[in-house]
Scaffold this motif. Structure first.
Motif: not given
Length: 123
Positions: A24-27, A31-33, A61-66
Motif C-alpha cells: 500500500d505504501e509503495v502504491l 501515485e504521489r510520484a 520519477l520514471m525510474n522510481l516508478s519502475e
C-alpha cells in the motif's frame, strides 16, 4: 517437491499484514510520484534551465516508478508464497532463508548464497 513452510500461522499473519502495508505504501508513493511528474513544467514559461531540470526530474520519477513496480511484484510474489505454504524457503535450494534476512527484506526469494549465484549467473 512439496516443502512445509518453516513459520507458524501467527507469524505468517503478521508478515502478510506487513507485506500488504508495504504494498500500500509503495502504491501511494507511486501515485504521489505520478502526480508530481504531471505537474513539472506547468508553472509558467520555463527557461532552458527549468526544462533541463524538469526533464531530469521526470526521468528520475520514471525510474522510481519502475523500481516501485518491481517492488510490488516482489511483494505480490511473497504473498503468493505465503498462500502456497512456502514462504521463507529459498526458491533455488529450498532451504530456509535466515530469519534476519526475512526481517530486513520480507519478500526475499533466495538465501544469501543463492542470491549471489543468481546475480552472478542469472536464474
Amino acid at each position: 517437491m512439496e516443502v512445509d513452510c518453516p513459520m507458524d500461522v501467527k507469524d505468517l499473519a503478521e508478515i502478510k499484514a506487513h507485506l500488504i502495508e508495504m504494498r500500500d505504501e509503495v502504491l501511494a508513493d507511486s501515485e504521489r510520484a505520478y502526480a508530481a511528474s504531471q505537474s513539472l513544467g506547468k508553472d509558467g514559461v520555463p527557461d532552458i534551465g527549468d526544462m533541463s531540470a524538469n526533464s531530469y526530474h521526470q526521468e528520475v520519477l520514471m525510474n522510481l516508478s519502475e523500481t516501485q513496480r518491481s517492488r510490488v511484484r516482489d511483494i505480490d510474489a511473497a504473498l503468493e508464497r505465503i498462500d502456497k505454504g512456502v514462504y521463507g524457503l529459498c526458491l533455488r535450494c529450498e532451504e530456509e532463508i535466515p530469519a534476519r534476512r526475512m526481517e530486513v527484506r520480507p519478500f526475499s526469494r533466495y538465501c544469501v548464497d543463492c542470491k549471489a549465484e543468481v546475480e552472478k549467473f542469472g536464474e
